[in-house]
Every structure is written in structure tokens, then in C-alpha cells.
Design a protein around this motif. Structure first.
Motif, PDB file in Angstrom:
ATOM      1  N   CYS A 148      64.227  55.952  81.709  1.00  0.00           N
ATOM      2  CA  CYS A 148      63.016  56.325  82.099  1.00  0.00           C
ATOM      3  C   CYS A 148      63.298  56.645  83.502  1.00  0.00           C
ATOM      4  O   CYS A 148      62.306  57.835  83.760  1.00  0.00           O
ATOM      5  CB  CYS A 148      62.250  55.024  82.160  1.00  0.00           C
ATOM      6  SG  CYS A 148      61.843  54.280  80.550  1.00  0.00           S
ATOM      7  N   ARG A 149      64.125  56.286  84.283  1.00  0.00           N
ATOM      8  CA  ARG A 149      64.046  56.826  85.571  1.00  0.00           C
ATOM      9  C   ARG A 149      64.762  58.454  85.762  1.00  0.00           C
ATOM     10  O   ARG A 149      64.191  58.921  86.598  1.00  0.00           O
ATOM     11  CB  ARG A 149      65.153  56.013  86.307  1.00  0.00           C
ATOM     12  CG  ARG A 149      65.175  56.199  87.980  1.00  0.00           C
ATOM     13  CD  ARG A 149      66.194  55.354  88.781  1.00  0.00           C
ATOM     14  NE  ARG A 149      67.473  55.396  87.986  1.00  0.00           N
ATOM     15  CZ  ARG A 149      68.459  54.381  88.056  1.00  0.00           C
ATOM     16  NH1 ARG A 149      68.394  53.298  88.802  1.00  0.00           N
ATOM     17  NH2 ARG A 149      69.633  54.626  87.874  1.00  0.00           N
ATOM     18  N   VAL A 174      62.923  61.427  77.593  1.00  0.00           N
ATOM     19  CA  VAL A 174      61.776  61.168  76.686  1.00  0.00           C
ATOM     20  C   VAL A 174      62.430  60.681  75.409  1.00  0.00           C
ATOM     21  O   VAL A 174      62.196  59.700  74.810  1.00  0.00           O
ATOM     22  CB  VAL A 174      60.584  61.965  76.271  1.00  0.00           C
ATOM     23  CG1 VAL A 174      59.810  61.685  75.317  1.00  0.00           C
ATOM     24  CG2 VAL A 174      59.803  62.272  77.588  1.00  0.00           C
ATOM     25  N   THR A 201      64.285  57.363  75.451  1.00  0.00           N
ATOM     26  CA  THR A 201      63.485  56.363  75.734  1.00  0.00           C
ATOM     27  C   THR A 201      62.968  55.853  74.310  1.00  0.00           C
ATOM     28  O   THR A 201      63.053  54.828  74.173  1.00  0.00           O
ATOM     29  CB  THR A 201      62.364  56.640  76.791  1.00  0.00           C
ATOM     30  OG1 THR A 201      62.976  57.063  78.244  1.00  0.00           O
ATOM     31  CG2 THR A 201      61.390  55.583  76.868  1.00  0.00           C
ATOM     32  N   SER A 246      60.688  47.011  76.263  1.00  0.00           N
ATOM     33  CA  SER A 246      60.015  47.940  77.189  1.00  0.00           C
ATOM     34  C   SER A 246      59.382  47.075  78.554  1.00  0.00           C
ATOM     35  O   SER A 246      58.912  47.755  79.467  1.00  0.00           O
ATOM     36  CB  SER A 246      58.828  48.518  76.723  1.00  0.00           C
ATOM     37  OG  SER A 246      57.792  47.816  76.353  1.00  0.00           O
ATOM     38  N   PRO A 306      59.938  49.269  83.197  1.00  0.00           N
ATOM     39  CA  PRO A 306      60.519  50.896  83.067  1.00  0.00           C
ATOM     40  C   PRO A 306      59.143  51.916  83.245  1.00  0.00           C
ATOM     41  O   PRO A 306      59.292  52.907  84.000  1.00  0.00           O
ATOM     42  CB  PRO A 306      60.867  50.839  81.649  1.00  0.00           C
ATOM     43  CG  PRO A 306      61.517  49.412  81.288  1.00  0.00           C
ATOM     44  CD  PRO A 306      60.536  48.702  82.121  1.00  0.00           C
ATOM     45  N   LEU A 307      57.975  51.332  82.762  1.00  0.00           N
ATOM     46  CA  LEU A 307      56.714  52.297  83.220  1.00  0.00           C
ATOM     47  C   LEU A 307      56.462  52.395  84.363  1.00  0.00           C
ATOM     48  O   LEU A 307      56.233  53.480  85.218  1.00  0.00           O
ATOM     49  CB  LEU A 307      55.634  51.593  82.349  1.00  0.00           C
ATOM     50  CG  LEU A 307      54.182  52.169  82.746  1.00  0.00           C
ATOM     51  CD1 LEU A 307      54.236  53.692  81.881  1.00  0.00           C
ATOM     52  CD2 LEU A 307      53.018  51.401  82.108  1.00  0.00           C
ATOM     53  N   ALA A 336      59.052  54.798  85.974  1.00  0.00           N
ATOM     54  CA  ALA A 336      58.646  56.253  85.293  1.00  0.00           C
ATOM     55  C   ALA A 336      57.511  56.809  86.279  1.00  0.00           C
ATOM     56  O   ALA A 336      57.561  57.941  86.690  1.00  0.00           O
ATOM     57  CB  ALA A 336      58.379  56.374  83.868  1.00  0.00           C
ATOM     58  N   LYS A 381      57.551  60.861  86.376  1.00  0.00           N
ATOM     59  CA  LYS A 381      58.225  61.210  85.051  1.00  0.00           C
ATOM     60  C   LYS A 381      56.893  61.202  84.016  1.00  0.00           C
ATOM     61  O   LYS A 381      56.887  60.200  83.197  1.00  0.00           O
ATOM     62  CB  LYS A 381      59.208  60.658  84.379  1.00  0.00           C
ATOM     63  CG  LYS A 381      60.667  60.662  85.390  1.00  0.00           C
ATOM     64  CD  LYS A 381      60.936  61.791  85.887  1.00  0.00           C
ATOM     65  CE  LYS A 381      62.109  61.877  86.755  1.00  0.00           C
ATOM     66  NZ  LYS A 381      62.804  63.139  87.176  1.00  0.00           N
ATOM     67  N   VAL A 405      57.582  60.612  79.958  1.00  0.00           N
ATOM     68  CA  VAL A 405      58.031  59.243  80.008  1.00  0.00           C
ATOM     69  C   VAL A 405      56.782  58.263  79.837  1.00  0.00           C
ATOM     70  O   VAL A 405      56.845  57.397  78.952  1.00  0.00           O
ATOM     71  CB  VAL A 405      59.214  58.924  80.802  1.00  0.00           C
ATOM     72  CG1 VAL A 405      59.649  57.400  80.757  1.00  0.00           C
ATOM     73  CG2 VAL A 405      60.618  59.675  80.604  1.00  0.00           C
ATOM     74  N   LEU A 455      55.960  55.554  76.613  1.00  0.00           N
ATOM     75  CA  LEU A 455      55.850  54.273  77.186  1.00  0.00           C
ATOM     76  C   LEU A 455      54.408  53.624  76.757  1.00  0.00           C
ATOM     77  O   LEU A 455      54.461  52.845  76.123  1.00  0.00           O
ATOM     78  CB  LEU A 455      56.362  53.888  78.318  1.00  0.00           C
ATOM     79  CG  LEU A 455      57.875  54.314  78.880  1.00  0.00           C
ATOM     80  CD1 LEU A 455      57.923  53.864  80.251  1.00  0.00           C
ATOM     81  CD2 LEU A 455      58.775  52.977  77.899  1.00  0.00           C
ATOM     82  N   SER A 496      53.741  49.799  76.009  1.00  0.00           N
ATOM     83  CA  SER A 496      54.114  49.105  77.200  1.00  0.00           C
ATOM     84  C   SER A 496      52.881  48.686  77.898  1.00  0.00           C
ATOM     85  O   SER A 496      51.723  49.360  77.943  1.00  0.00           O
ATOM     86  CB  SER A 496      54.787  50.184  78.142  1.00  0.00           C
ATOM     87  OG  SER A 496      55.977  50.596  77.753  1.00  0.00           O
TER      88      SER A 496
END
Length: 654
Positions: free
Chosen positions: A70-71, A75, A78, A89, A108-109, A112, A117, A120, A124, A129
Motif C-alpha cells: 500500500c505504501r 494496487v 494489494t 486490511s 494500510p488505508l 495509502a 496513493k 490503492v 482498500l 477497509s
């Protein structure tokens, strides 16, 4: 059973670790358009689904493979990790924000969103997420995207149900985080953001826009109902904030938009003039504002007095504010007089307890020290210390910093002849005894109350550290008082002060050291951020004179700290060793054989010291030797020896 199926076989566990390491490595090396290698996908997909989930759960440097993907903005990886490998997630990882180097534990969200991003983020959210998941500081992905001004991500999150009003743990809202962008603020307001929402400092978005000199944002907020009279925790409204931050354009806009009273306008011009001289060294601009303020006060039929009236202070050289044009013109040619006027204005309008007033007291004091006018510095820092102790106590960080600064200055000045007034050299030894005593008196005025507060649970580590630093300051002040006392009255006062302090039985909050422990340790030093040259740090301790005074005033020579070390054991360490010091402690009844938790004893440390010539056998009693043997060989003694001796034997146990 498949080759990579989880089992108790160590080789299988090693294989799973290998797959996890390869997965993290490929995620780190990935770009937004790269793919996982076919070999790695085959190995993952050959595992049972629950085992795949365990593999992708593993982390390196606090981050799972999903977090890393994610960083990186990938996509495809992920989606693969979530749908094929059941990656969680919501599993948090560590993210370093490049703007301020802060590290946060986030989903992760969140990662991102802050990384910008958007693809992504969409992936998510589509896969379920939590769009309002909180970071370790209580910040939502939306709020953090606002801080980074990722407008496209902000719009997507809002359109998909993100909570626009959710603040972080400090009360900071999305709108507050967006003041750097007029477009973003306008969008948030159109979606229902509360323009007058406050954080824990009672600041609104308008306060922050003014602090950052964001004129267009401030204008937008005001046009959409922001309250210009809302006051922060320190009593600052919009106009006062503009004055304190030197936001000249916003200052003029507020005056044109709001019908302030003449007195308020005069105060505001005096305040912003003070800011320009203090923060920007703009003497011409400062005088222009002060002249305007004076004309405003003269405009009415009756001169508008400066309120409240501030009594002259010795720290300001008993100066008073100008009240005539002639006085202002005289001040205008004397920069030092202008800076004192600035302090007077700040105290009158803001109050002596306001954080900006105290900051300027410290800053002006440091400037005096830089120009070798040390007594002026001491006077101002003493005033700041007194106010901070009265308002916040010695546990407050700024109080501790002030105490460390003034004590360190006094140590540096000890026994020096300095320039105490401009163009006038006087053979006065600084620091003065009365100033040292005043610092000592201020720091000990509520020290027992501060110690009681530290017993409240949960304990706050920062407050404990501040308290321990204050104790170090006190030991150094005792040294200074001893050194600078010249008359019998001063010497008696020192003994009286120390006797009272010893009877308080003070101990450091973290290591449980007594004043005697601190006075025999070379680690007892005063550091201060106001002094950049630590190479000149004066090492006072171990100090025999302070130790003798403490013992004379009743300090317990065999007190034990958290590690059960006595002052003698600390003094026996090679870097602390002084024959005179060790001999003094022994003469006052220190036990050579009392062990600490590691079973270290002063006897063994002193005996192997090549500098020692003290006949230790003269300080060993038969009773001590017997107690040492009993504890060393575990001989039962409870209910076997007189009760009065049981405690004595227990003191010799590690």
C-alpha cells in the motif's frame, strides 16, 4: 500434505519464514505497476489458505507485506494479498511522515492516504477497509489526507462516507488540518465542516490559519462564519493571535472587517509592534505601531489609559510604559529600552502567566547573557521561574527547563568577575547569594506537594524525569550556597535550608536516590538547551563539602536506592572514587558490606581500587562480618537471633 503445509517440522517453519521474507522483499522493491514473481505466487498458492494468512501476517521493521504494498502504491499486489492470501486490511504498521519525521502506528488505508496513493485507497475501500480507522494519535485517514493536502483522496473518502467531523485525540479536526489549502477548506466547509470546532487548546481553524499567516484561508473562514472573538486556552482571539504571530495582512483585514473599540485597537498596535521588534528586530515598524497606538489613545476627549496598570518590576529595571510622545521618541533611539517596553506591553495585555510573555522573558534573558549582562539575565529568568512554579509546579517541563537554565548559568558564573552594567565594570562576584537562595526557595516551595502528585497512578514518566532534574538542580544550588555564603548569617541560613530539605526525605522518582546519592555521583550534572556548548559543562559532583553538610543536617548515610545501592557504594565506583569522600562516609557510619541487588559491595570495590589507602579493617565490625557470613551461606536466622538484629542481618542481603 503439501510441501509448504504448516506443521511442527522445523524445516517447514523455515520454509514459511523464507516465503515471508521473499514476499516482503518483493513488496519493498515493487513499483505502482510491478507484479509478484510467478515463483512466489506459486509457492503461496500451494499453501492452505489459513497458512497463507499466517505468512502474510508476518512483519519486518513493524510492517506487513500488505502495508508495504500500500505504501508503494501497488494496487495489484494489494488486491492479491487481500483476496488470495486473506491479508488483514486492518493490521497496523509503522509509517514515518517525511514532513516532520514522526512515526505512527496506522492501518494500510491510512498509509495509502498519507502517501497519496488514490488507486490503492479505492481498492482498500472497495474490499472493505474501515474508512474511519484511527491511528495511534486518533487520526482518521481523512484527517491525515487533509494534512497532506491530497484533495483527490479527501474527496473520494468523503464521498464514500468518511466522517468529516471526527477529530484526533487532541481535538484536531479535518478543517484545522487543512488551513494550508484554501481549496481544501472550501470543499470541507461545503460538506458541513464546523468552522468553529475547537481542539484541546480551544483553538479553532481560524487560529491556525492566522498562526501560519494564511490570509486567504482566514478570509474564507471568516466569510463562512468563523468566530473572530473565540479565545484559545491562553485567551487569544483572532486579533490577538495576529498580533502575536506578526500576521500583518490578517491584522489589517480584521481591523477593516470588525468594529473594534479604540482601546482594543491601541492595545493591538502596541502588541504587534512588540512582536515586530522581538521576533523580527524591526525597530522602525515597532515604533510606527506604537505611535499609531498613542494617537488612538489621544483621539478621544479623555486619554485612553493603559489597562490594567502594571507595577514596576525590579527585573525590568523599574521601567514603566511610555505615556507621552516625548517618552516614545526617547525610547525610539534606545533598542534596549524598546525591548523592555515590549516586555511591559506583553505583561499588561497578555498577563505575566501567558506562554508568550514567559517565552519572551526567557528569550530576552538569553539575549542579555549573550551580551554579558548576566545580572539582567538572572533577574528575568528568576521572574519566569517564579511564575512557572506558581502556575504549573516543578513537574511542568517548561518550569524544569527554566530551573536548569538559571542553575547552569549560575554555575558558569561562579567566582567570575563580569560586566554587570553597560560600560561599567564592577568587581562583583556573580552569582549573588541572594539570587541563589531565591532560586532554591522557589524550587522547594511546593516540592512536597509535587512528590505527592507523583504517587498518583498511572505515573507520568515525563513528570518523574522533571522532578528528578529538579533534585539535581537543588544539589547544585546547595553547592552554590555553600560556595557563595560569606557571612555567619548566610552560613546559618544555608544549614537551616538544607536541614529542612533533608527532613523532607526527598528521593528521585525513577531511581529512588536520596540527595546524598546524587551528591556522590559524577553523573549528577545540569544540562540546558539554552547552552549549546556542552564541552564546558562544569562537573561539581562528587562533592565532599555538600556531602558533609547533608550528613551534618541528618542525611541517612546507609539509605538505599532502587538498586539497593548505598551512597558509599556509589562513591566507591571507580569514576566517582575520592579518598576524602569515601573516608567521610565511613566516618559517619557507612557500612562497607551492604550489598546491592547485584551483590556488589563497597568493600570489594574499594579494596581493588589502586588509589585506595584507607585501612578498611578499621571500619568493619564483628557484627557486620557475622551478618555477611549468614547471608552469604544462607544460614537461617529468623527467630534464631534477637528481633533487633533481624533487620540488621536483612540489610546485608543482596
Amino acid at each position: 500434505m503439501g510441501k509448504y503445509t504448516h506443521s511442527s517440522n522445523p524445516s517447514n517453519h523455515w520454509n514459511l519464514e523464507l516465503i515471508s521474507n521473499d514476499l516482503i522483499r518483493e513488496c519493498k522493491a515493487s513499483t505502482e505497476s510491478s507484479h509478484l514473481s510467478k515463483g512466489l505466487r506459486d509457492r503461496l498458492e500451494s499453501l492452505p489458505r489459513h497458512t497463507r494468512k499466517e505468512v502474510v501476517k508476518k512483519t519486518r521493521d513493524g510492517c506487513s507485506s500488505l502495508f508495504i504494498a500500500c505504501r508503494q502504491g501497488n494496487v495489484e499486489i494489494t488486491e492479491y494479498l487481500i483476496t488470495v492470501c486473506d491479508a488483514d486490511s486492518e493490521q497496523k504498521g509503522l509509517y514515518e511522515v517525511s514532513e516532520d519525521r514522526s512515526v505512527h502506528c496506522v492501518t494500510p488505508l491510512w498509509c495509502a492516504c498519507v502517501s497519496g496513493k488514490l488507486p490503492v485507497v479505492k481498492c482498500l475501500v472497495r474490499l472493505g477497509s474501515n474508512i474511519n480507522a484511527l491511528s495511534d494519535t486518533g487520526s482518521t485517514p481523512l484527517r491525515s489526507a487533509c494534512f497532506m493536502t491530497h484533495i483527490d483522496i479527501v474527496q473520494y473518502l468523503v464521498e464514500n462516507g468518511a466522517d468529516i467531523r471526527k477529530p484526533n485525540y487532541n481535538g484536531g479536526t479535518c478543517l484545522i488540518n487543512s488551513v494550508q489549502s484554501v481549496q481544501l477548506c472550501s470543499y470541507l466547509i461545503s460538506k458541513g465542516a464546523d468552522v468553529n470546532s475547537r481542539d484541546i487548546q480551544d483553538k479553532t481553524a481560524l487560529h491556525y490559519a492566522i498562526q501560519e499567516h494564511r490570509f486567504e484561508t482566514a478570509q474564507l473562514l471568516l466569510e463562512n462564519g468563523a468566530d473572530p472573538f473565540a479565545r484559545s486556552r491562553y485567551g487569544d482571539d483572532a486579533l490577538q493571535t495576529a498580533c502575536l504571530k506578526g500576521a500583518h495582512q490578517i491584522f489589517d483585514f480584521l481591523k477593516s472587517r470588525i468594529n473594534y473599540s479604540s482601546e482594543r485597537l491601541a492595545d493591538a498596535n502596541e502588541l504587534i509592534g512588540s512582536t515586530f521588534i522581538d521576533d523580527h528586530n524591526e525597530t522602525r515598524v515597532a515604533i510606527l505601531h506604537w505611535r499609531l497606538a498613542h494617537r488612538i489613545r489621544q483621539r478621544e476627549a479623555i486619554y485612553i489609559k493603559k489597562r490594567p496598570e502594571v507595577q514596576p518590576r525590579a527585573a525590568y529595571g523599574h521601567a514603566v510604559e511610555f505615556s507621552t510622545t516625548a517618552e516614545l521618541e526617547e525610547i525610539a533611539v534606545d533598542v534596549d529600552a524598546m525591548r523592555i517596553q515590549s516586555l511591559l506591553i506583553y505583561e499588561r495585555i497578555l498577563g505575566i502567566e501567558h506562554k508568550d510573555t514567559l517565552f519572551r522573558l526567557m528569550f530576552r534573558g538569553a539575549s542579555y547573557a549573550d551580551s554579558l549582562r548576566f545580572q539582567r539575565c538572572i533577574d528575568l529568568w528568576l521572574l519566569a521561574l517564579q511564575v512557572r512554579v506558581q502556575k504549573y509546579s516543578i513537574l511542568y517541563s517548561d518550569t524544569c527547563l527554566t530551573a536548569q537554565a538559571i542553575v547552569r548559568l549560575m554555575l558558569d558564573l561562579q567566582d567570575k568577575f563580569v560586566e554587570v552594567m553597560p560600560n561599567e565594570f564592577v568587581n562583583h562576584s556573580l552569582p549573588r547569594f541572594e539570587d541563589i537562595y531565591e532560586v532554591y526557595r522557589i524550587l522547594t516551595s511546593n516540592i512536597n506537594e509535587a512528590r505527592r502528585l507523583l504517587n498518583i497512578r498511572p505515573a507520568h514518566r515525563k513528570q518523574q524525569e522533571n522532578y528528578d532534574r529538579i533534585l539535581k538542580c537543588l544539589t547544585h544550588l546547595i553547592y552554590l550556597l555553600l560556595s557563595m555564603a560569606k557571612t555567619d548569617e548566610e552560613c546559618d541560613l544555608v544549614k537551616q535550608c538544607v536541614r529542612h530539605l533533608v527532613h523532607c526525605n526527598l528521593r528521585s522518582a525513577i531511581t529512588n536516590d536520596t540527595l546524598l546519592h546524587l551528591s556522590v555521583s559524577r553523573l549528577n550534572v545540569i544540562k540546558s538547551g539554552y547552552f549549546t556548548d556542552e564541552s564546558s559543562l562544569k562537573v561539581i559532583f562528587p562533592n565532599v563539602n555538600v556531602v558533609k553538610l547533608l550528613l551534618k543536617c541528618g542525611a541517612y548515610v546507609n539509605a538505599k536506592n532502587e538498586s539497593k545501592s548505598t551512597p558509599l557504594l556509589i562513591a566507591s565506583l571507580p569514576y566517582n572514587y575520592s579518598r576524602k569522600l569515601v573516608h567521610t562516609l565511613l566516618e559517619h557510619g557507612a557500612h562497607l558490606d551492604q550489598p546491592n541487588r547485584n551483590d556488589e559491595r563497597p568493600m570489594s570495590l574499594i579494596a581493588v581500587n589502586p588509589m585506595n589507602d584507607i585501612p578498611l579493617v578499621n571500619y568493619m565490625t564483628l557484627k557486620c562480618l557475622c551478618a555477611t557470613v549468614i547471608t552469604k551461606f544462607g544460614i537461617p536466622y529468623r527467630n534464631q537471633v534477637p528481633r533487633t538484629l533481624e533487620d540488621f542481618v536483612r540489610w546485608h542481603e543482596p
